[in-house]
Motif scaffolding. Structure first.
Motif, mmCIF file in Angstrom:
data_model
loop_
_atom_site.group_PDB
_atom_site.id
_atom_site.type_symbol
_atom_site.label_atom_id
_atom_site.label_comp_id
_atom_site.label_asym_id
_atom_site.label_seq_id
_atom_site.Cartn_x
_atom_site.Cartn_y
_atom_site.Cartn_z
ATOM 1 N N ALA A 40 -10.409 24.769 14.393
ATOM 2 C CA ALA A 40 -9.346 23.870 13.923
ATOM 3 C C ALA A 40 -9.573 23.521 12.464
ATOM 4 C CB ALA A 40 -9.306 22.606 14.778
ATOM 5 N N TRP A 41 -8.488 23.516 11.706
ATOM 6 C CA TRP A 41 -8.506 23.222 10.273
ATOM 7 C C TRP A 41 -7.495 22.132 9.967
ATOM 8 C CZ3 TRP A 41 -11.611 26.232 6.951
ATOM 9 C CH2 TRP A 41 -12.135 27.413 7.498
ATOM 10 N N THR A 42 -7.725 21.402 8.877
ATOM 11 C CA THR A 42 -6.716 20.508 8.327
ATOM 12 C C THR A 42 -6.424 20.954 6.905
ATOM 13 O OG1 THR A 42 -8.354 18.934 7.486
ATOM 14 C CG2 THR A 42 -7.467 18.519 9.696
ATOM 15 N N GLY A 43 -5.219 20.683 6.448
ATOM 16 C CA GLY A 43 -4.815 21.024 5.081
ATOM 17 C C GLY A 43 -3.432 20.457 4.819
ATOM 18 N N ASN A 44 -3.067 20.368 3.549
ATOM 19 C CA ASN A 44 -1.747 19.884 3.172
ATOM 20 C C ASN A 44 -1.284 20.638 1.937
ATOM 21 O OD1 ASN A 44 0.544 18.113 3.286
ATOM 22 N ND2 ASN A 44 -0.308 17.022 1.541
ATOM 23 N N PRO A 45 -0.059 21.214 1.950
ATOM 24 C CA PRO A 45 0.916 21.196 3.034
ATOM 25 C C PRO A 45 0.431 22.014 4.244
ATOM 26 C CG PRO A 45 1.688 22.567 1.209
ATOM 27 C CD PRO A 45 0.402 21.940 0.780
ATOM 28 N N SER B 31 0.835 -1.204 0.000
ATOM 29 C CA SER B 31 0.000 0.000 0.000
ATOM 30 C C SER B 31 0.869 1.253 0.000
ATOM 31 C CB SER B 31 -0.955 -0.003 1.192
ATOM 32 O OG SER B 31 -0.246 0.065 2.395
ATOM 33 N N ARG B 32 0.260 2.358 -0.440
ATOM 34 C CA ARG B 32 0.935 3.648 -0.519
ATOM 35 C C ARG B 32 -0.020 4.759 -0.111
ATOM 36 N NH1 ARG B 32 5.044 1.474 -0.734
ATOM 37 N NH2 ARG B 32 6.420 1.071 -2.463
ATOM 38 N N ASN B 33 0.533 5.717 0.636
ATOM 39 C CA ASN B 33 -0.196 6.959 0.881
ATOM 40 C C ASN B 33 0.059 7.883 -0.298
ATOM 41 O OD1 ASN B 33 -1.422 6.521 3.400
ATOM 42 N ND2 ASN B 33 0.500 6.933 4.453
ATOM 43 N N VAL B 34 -0.841 8.824 -0.497
ATOM 44 C CA VAL B 34 -0.709 9.799 -1.576
ATOM 45 C C VAL B 34 -0.498 11.165 -0.952
ATOM 46 C CG1 VAL B 34 -1.805 10.824 -3.598
ATOM 47 C CG2 VAL B 34 -2.231 8.424 -3.036
ATOM 48 N N ASP B 35 0.501 11.882 -1.427
ATOM 49 C CA ASP B 35 0.757 13.233 -0.937
ATOM 50 C C ASP B 35 -0.162 14.196 -1.696
ATOM 51 O OD1 ASP B 35 1.815 15.344 0.441
ATOM 52 O OD2 ASP B 35 3.740 15.338 -0.610
ATOM 53 N N VAL B 36 -1.408 14.304 -1.218
ATOM 54 C CA VAL B 36 -2.417 15.154 -1.857
ATOM 55 C C VAL B 36 -2.367 16.537 -1.223
ATOM 56 C CG1 VAL B 36 -4.869 15.473 -2.346
ATOM 57 C CG2 VAL B 36 -3.929 13.164 -2.211
ATOM 58 N N TYR B 37 -2.204 17.554 -2.048
ATOM 59 C CA TYR B 37 -2.289 18.933 -1.568
ATOM 60 C C TYR B 37 -3.752 19.351 -1.613
ATOM 61 C CZ TYR B 37 2.790 19.651 -1.865
ATOM 62 O OH TYR B 37 4.153 19.592 -1.692
ATOM 63 N N PHE B 38 -4.271 19.815 -0.461
ATOM 64 C CA PHE B 38 -5.660 20.262 -0.419
ATOM 65 C C PHE B 38 -5.797 21.467 0.496
ATOM 66 C CE2 PHE B 38 -5.123 16.996 2.779
ATOM 67 C CZ PHE B 38 -5.827 17.445 3.896
ATOM 68 N N GLY B 39 -6.760 22.314 0.131
ATOM 69 C CA GLY B 39 -7.017 23.531 0.882
ATOM 70 C C GLY B 39 -7.663 23.236 2.225
ATOM 71 N N PRO B 40 -7.795 24.270 3.052
ATOM 72 C CA PRO B 40 -8.298 24.090 4.409
ATOM 73 C C PRO B 40 -9.676 23.438 4.466
ATOM 74 C CG PRO B 40 -7.498 26.321 4.096
ATOM 75 C CD PRO B 40 -7.505 25.676 2.759
ATOM 76 N N ARG B 41 -9.804 22.491 5.392
ATOM 77 C CA ARG B 41 -11.085 21.859 5.717
ATOM 78 C C ARG B 41 -11.287 22.015 7.209
ATOM 79 N NH1 ARG B 41 -10.497 19.795 1.179
ATOM 80 N NH2 ARG B 41 -12.135 18.947 -0.063
ATOM 81 N N VAL C 184 -2.350 26.810 -2.289
ATOM 82 C CA VAL C 184 -3.439 25.859 -2.511
ATOM 83 C C VAL C 184 -4.804 26.497 -2.279
ATOM 84 C CG1 VAL C 184 -4.440 23.643 -1.823
ATOM 85 C CG2 VAL C 184 -1.963 23.895 -1.941
ATOM 86 N N GLY C 185 -4.985 27.170 -1.141
ATOM 87 C CA GLY C 185 -6.285 27.773 -0.876
ATOM 88 C C GLY C 185 -6.406 28.320 0.529
ATOM 89 N N ALA C 186 -7.555 28.943 0.777
ATOM 90 C CA ALA C 186 -7.834 29.539 2.078
ATOM 91 C C ALA C 186 -9.291 29.299 2.430
ATOM 92 C CB ALA C 186 -7.537 31.037 2.050
#
Length: 180
Positions: A115-120, A84-94, A163-165
């Motif tokens: 609290a927010w999550t996001g990547n990077p 298995s592999r993780n994917v380095d997905v860039y996504f805006g704040p959730r 990526v986003g805000a």
């Protein structure tokens, strides 16, 4: 003549990485096996992907691929090998924890949580609407011994660079002292 017989040797490649949410990604499961491979099975986050049968899986990624790894299971008559592999997905704040509007008494403390999550990695900024002053760069905004002029709208803003805000607004109502 000597024949090497064994479980499948498997490699799982993911292209491209990193990838921006909403873009196409391709997983390729390459296997060496003797006897030959009889089955490829794909899963995401432990759930079987029933519509994919071969050695390649193409999909439009969303933020869930960041935390739910994709796996390829290769089977031959001797058994199975899973990778298995993780994917380095860039996504805006959730939003992970939504702040609530507050009503507090004069001279009490007001505490907002956002609290927010996001990547990077993202940055958080708390500000009072109409003011350019940053009050906090943390999930928590604590206003000590509030006064009447602290009442108003507060904004929790999260930014994932390039990526986003996102932002969420809440209200603070300050109850005055009762006069008898």
């Amino acid at each position: 003549m000597f024949f090497f017989v064994d479980l499948p040797l498997v490699n799982l490649s993911v292209e491209p990485q990193p990838v921006l949410e909403g873009n196409l990604i391709k997983f390729h499961c390459s296997a060496k096996a003797n006897p030959p491979v009889t089955l490829y099975r794909w899963a995401k986050g432990g759930s079987i992907i029933r519509e994919v049968f071969g050695d390649t899986y193409e999909v439009i990624v969303d933020h869930s691929f960041f935390t739910e790894p994709v796996s390829c299971e290769v089977t031959n008559p001797l058994g199975s090998t899973n990778i298995s592999r993780n994917v380095d997905v860039y996504f805006g704040p959730r939003m992970a924890a939504e702040p609530q509007s507050l009503q507090v008494d004069l001279a009490s403390d007001a505490v907002f949580n956002c609290a927010w999550t996001g990547n990077p990695s993202l940055t958080i900024v708390w500000m009072k609407r109409g003011s350019g002053v940053v009050l906090s760069n943390e999930n928590l905004l604590t206003l000590k011994s509030v006064r009447q002029e602290d009442a108003g709208k507060y904004v929790c803003r999260a930014v994932v660079p390039r990526v986003g805000a996102g932002e969420k607004e809440v209200s603070l109502t300050v109850n005055g002292k009762l006069c008898y």
